[in-house]
Design a protein around this motif. Sequence first.
Motif, PDB file in Angstrom:
ATOM      1  N   UNK A  16     -26.211 -19.920  -0.920  1.00 14.76           N
ATOM      2  CA  UNK A  16     -27.248 -19.658  -1.912  1.00 14.76           C
ATOM      3  C   UNK A  16     -26.600 -19.027  -3.140  1.00 14.76           C
ATOM      4  N   UNK A  17     -27.196 -19.269  -4.293  1.00 17.45           N
ATOM      5  CA  UNK A  17     -26.570 -18.846  -5.548  1.00 17.45           C
ATOM      6  C   UNK A  17     -26.445 -17.334  -5.642  1.00 17.45           C
ATOM      7  N   UNK A  49     -30.228 -25.869  -6.814  1.00 13.90           N
ATOM      8  CA  UNK A  49     -30.759 -25.231  -5.604  1.00 13.90           C
ATOM      9  C   UNK A  49     -29.743 -24.336  -4.912  1.00 13.90           C
ATOM     10  N   UNK A  50     -28.474 -24.788  -4.847  1.00 16.29           N
ATOM     11  CA  UNK A  50     -27.475 -24.077  -4.056  1.00 16.29           C
ATOM     12  C   UNK A  50     -26.105 -24.702  -4.294  1.00 16.29           C
ATOM     13  N   UNK A  51     -25.131 -24.218  -3.547  1.00 14.89           N
ATOM     14  CA  UNK A  51     -23.821 -24.843  -3.487  1.00 14.89           C
ATOM     15  C   UNK A  51     -23.677 -25.490  -2.109  1.00 14.89           C
ATOM     16  N   UNK A 204     -12.933 -22.608 -12.704  1.00 18.14           N
ATOM     17  CA  UNK A 204     -13.520 -21.397 -12.117  1.00 18.14           C
ATOM     18  C   UNK A 204     -14.687 -20.907 -12.961  1.00 18.14           C
ATOM     19  N   UNK A 205     -14.525 -20.950 -14.269  1.00 19.07           N
ATOM     20  CA  UNK A 205     -15.597 -20.503 -15.163  1.00 19.07           C
ATOM     21  C   UNK A 205     -16.834 -21.387 -15.021  1.00 19.07           C
ATOM     22  N   UNK A 206     -16.630 -22.695 -14.980  1.00 14.95           N
ATOM     23  CA  UNK A 206     -17.759 -23.631 -14.869  1.00 14.95           C
ATOM     24  C   UNK A 206     -18.505 -23.432 -13.550  1.00 14.95           C
ATOM     25  N   UNK A 207     -17.754 -23.272 -12.486  1.00 13.14           N
ATOM     26  CA  UNK A 207     -18.393 -23.200 -11.170  1.00 13.14           C
ATOM     27  C   UNK A 207     -18.983 -21.829 -10.850  1.00 13.14           C
ATOM     28  N   UNK A 208     -18.315 -20.779 -11.265  1.00  9.55           N
ATOM     29  CA  UNK A 208     -18.679 -19.463 -10.751  1.00  9.55           C
ATOM     30  C   UNK A 208     -19.227 -18.477 -11.780  1.00  9.55           C
TER      31      UNK A 208
END
Length: 331
Positions: A16-17, A49-51, A204-208
């Motif tokens: 979950x985010x 919704x989530x990863x 990393x910036x885009x994903x997290x």
Amino acid sequence: MDLHILDHRLRVTSICKDGLVNFTHSLIKLMFLRNRTRCKFFSLTETPDNYTVVLDEEGFKELPSSEHLQVEGATWLPLNVVSNGNASSSSQAVGVTKIAKSVIAPLAEQHVSVFMLSTYQTDFILVREKDLPVVIHTLEEEFKIYREEEGEPVPVHSKDMQNGFHKNGKEVKLTVHPVLSPQNQFCVMSLDPDTLPAIATTLIDVLFYSNSSVKDEAPPTQGLDCIKFFSFSLIDGYISIVMDTETQRRFPTNLLFTSSSGELWRMVRIGGQPLGFDECGIVAQISQPLAEADISAYYISTFSFDHALVPEEDIGSVIAMLQQQRLEVVS
């Protein structure tokens, strides 16, 4: 054509985010530090919704136990269609379209649930390990089936399976799910693993960490708004990345590569409510009409919803086709 049962035992999980901070160390290790993990199959997809994280048993060991982690109970095995010794490819329709009639539709008829993961290089059809006898019995007339063991393909037949063949379940009523097409344009791209460190900071910036212009908190079922969707896969040394064109502009243009046509894709998001894992035929409902129309498609299942990517010029006809299919079933 040959069908290979790859030498990976996979788990399908969801983060979950709100709980992502508990997993960033593990995910960064799995993405960037290949020499420090024995994981060979890793896929991370962000949706509103989530990863969704799909990974082999070695990779699964890297994820900490947490209330923010959901794990689908089954172990999954990836299947791969191979033609002339290479992963199936075509100058015509690409992606899941190639395998719709020969693999996905027969499995749906036998009530085998599949989880799809299309990448830049190939398509993986994930089936539950317990369903393998049914899968082999169903497909062995169409394919020579091999199971990879320590890198070597070993022929398998239904008569070799200890549990034998049994048809799955009872006849089930077909549910045709609603579809949504966000406005984003998407790219399906790849990257030389040796150049991965050069885009690590951006990735990393885009994903997290990035707060993009896409409103993640907006209900994903509303209208035709853009949605956040980013998929990164590192499987047996090959990298595949799916992102929208807005995100693509943040990456160096000389490192990521796509097909010579540079085609842009539009998304069809399947499901009004989370789909779950037990319903059969969801992928077939989408892939069969596209195959009959010879329309290319990549297909990425996630923990909550399914996503098909089709050429931008075909999105109108695809949506009309799927909406008509739903009307016919409802009526």
